[in-house]
Design a protein around this motif. Sequence first.
Motif, PDB file in Angstrom:
ATOM      1  N   SER A  61      -1.320  -5.425   3.592  1.00  0.00           N
ATOM      2  CA  SER A  61      -0.894  -4.813   2.193  1.00  0.00           C
ATOM      3  C   SER A  61      -1.041  -5.339   0.958  1.00  0.00           C
ATOM      4  N   GLU A  62      -0.416  -6.761   1.143  1.00  0.00           N
ATOM      5  CA  GLU A  62      -0.649  -7.662  -0.156  1.00  0.00           C
ATOM      6  C   GLU A  62      -1.705  -7.987  -0.690  1.00  0.00           C
ATOM      7  N   TYR A  63      -2.923  -8.093   0.272  1.00  0.00           N
ATOM      8  CA  TYR A  63      -4.329  -8.647   0.188  1.00  0.00           C
ATOM      9  C   TYR A  63      -5.105  -7.675  -0.242  1.00  0.00           C
ATOM     10  N   ILE A  64      -4.842  -6.284  -0.182  1.00  0.00           N
ATOM     11  CA  ILE A  64      -5.905  -5.356  -0.453  1.00  0.00           C
ATOM     12  C   ILE A  64      -5.170  -4.453  -1.539  1.00  0.00           C
ATOM     13  N   ASP A  65      -4.357  -5.122  -2.467  1.00  0.00           N
ATOM     14  CA  ASP A  65      -4.025  -4.480  -3.438  1.00  0.00           C
ATOM     15  C   ASP A  65      -3.299  -2.972  -3.337  1.00  0.00           C
ATOM     16  N   TYR A  66      -2.645  -2.974  -2.440  1.00  0.00           N
ATOM     17  CA  TYR A  66      -2.167  -1.474  -2.131  1.00  0.00           C
ATOM     18  C   TYR A  66      -0.961  -1.198  -2.695  1.00  0.00           C
ATOM     19  N   ASN A  67      -0.795  -0.085  -3.268  1.00  0.00           N
ATOM     20  CA  ASN A  67       0.492   0.605  -4.006  1.00  0.00           C
ATOM     21  C   ASN A  67       1.331   0.882  -2.901  1.00  0.00           C
ATOM     22  N   LEU A  68       2.438   0.144  -2.623  1.00  0.00           N
ATOM     23  CA  LEU A  68       3.551   0.307  -1.460  1.00  0.00           C
ATOM     24  C   LEU A  68       4.421   1.796  -1.719  1.00  0.00           C
ATOM     25  N   LEU A  69       4.215   2.298  -3.020  1.00  0.00           N
ATOM     26  CA  LEU A  69       4.829   3.713  -3.026  1.00  0.00           C
ATOM     27  C   LEU A  69       4.073   4.425  -2.244  1.00  0.00           C
ATOM     28  N   SER A  70       2.732   4.310  -1.846  1.00  0.00           N
ATOM     29  CA  SER A  70       2.170   5.317  -1.268  1.00  0.00           C
ATOM     30  C   SER A  70       2.321   5.065   0.368  1.00  0.00           C
ATOM     31  N   PHE A  71       2.754   3.951   0.854  1.00  0.00           N
ATOM     32  CA  PHE A  71       2.858   3.485   2.038  1.00  0.00           C
ATOM     33  C   PHE A  71       3.917   4.627   3.036  1.00  0.00           C
ATOM     34  N   LYS A  72       3.543   4.633   4.243  1.00  0.00           N
ATOM     35  CA  LYS A  72       4.462   5.786   4.962  1.00  0.00           C
ATOM     36  C   LYS A  72       4.801   5.019   6.200  1.00  0.00           C
TER      37      LYS A  72
END
Length: 161
Positions: A66-77
């Motif tokens: 997820s660090e590489y695809i610029d993902y907002n971890l607030l949405s991570f489940k």
Amino acid sequence: MKRLILIRHGKSSWELNVRDHDRVLLERGINDAHLIGKHLNSAFISSQQIWSSTAARALQTAVIVSEYIDYNLLSFKLKRELYTFDSSELISQIKSCTNDIDTLMVFSHNHGLTDTVNALGSNYFDNIPTTGAVIIEFNTTQWSDISNGQTIAHFFPKNLK
């Protein structure tokens, strides 16, 4: 159109005296997760939603990628239900995704993951290797209707080194 990105957790160790759920990545698993993350980024592959098994090795893999695809971890489940080795359970979880999500990335375990790729995609794989990623597209607007998708890409660490 729905896009599913299935990723098997990275290489972990059986040598530690811990529960299966608590096994962590080996150095190879960490390196392969970085490799897959970089490759997904360079291929402009991203996800609106990331789900991960609660197992330590799957969670570690998901966080690194997820660090590489610029993902907002607030949405991570985190989903305990993804700690499964059964494709019917995995498919059931995927079909429960809300329809406002068009691209879902799921980190889970074998043999369920390989069986799910083979049940839903158009390409057959004997085995999805650790940290292997497969992308399947479905011509539908409803996750509950996914079936007979088109396998559009797969990325395996050994092919990227």
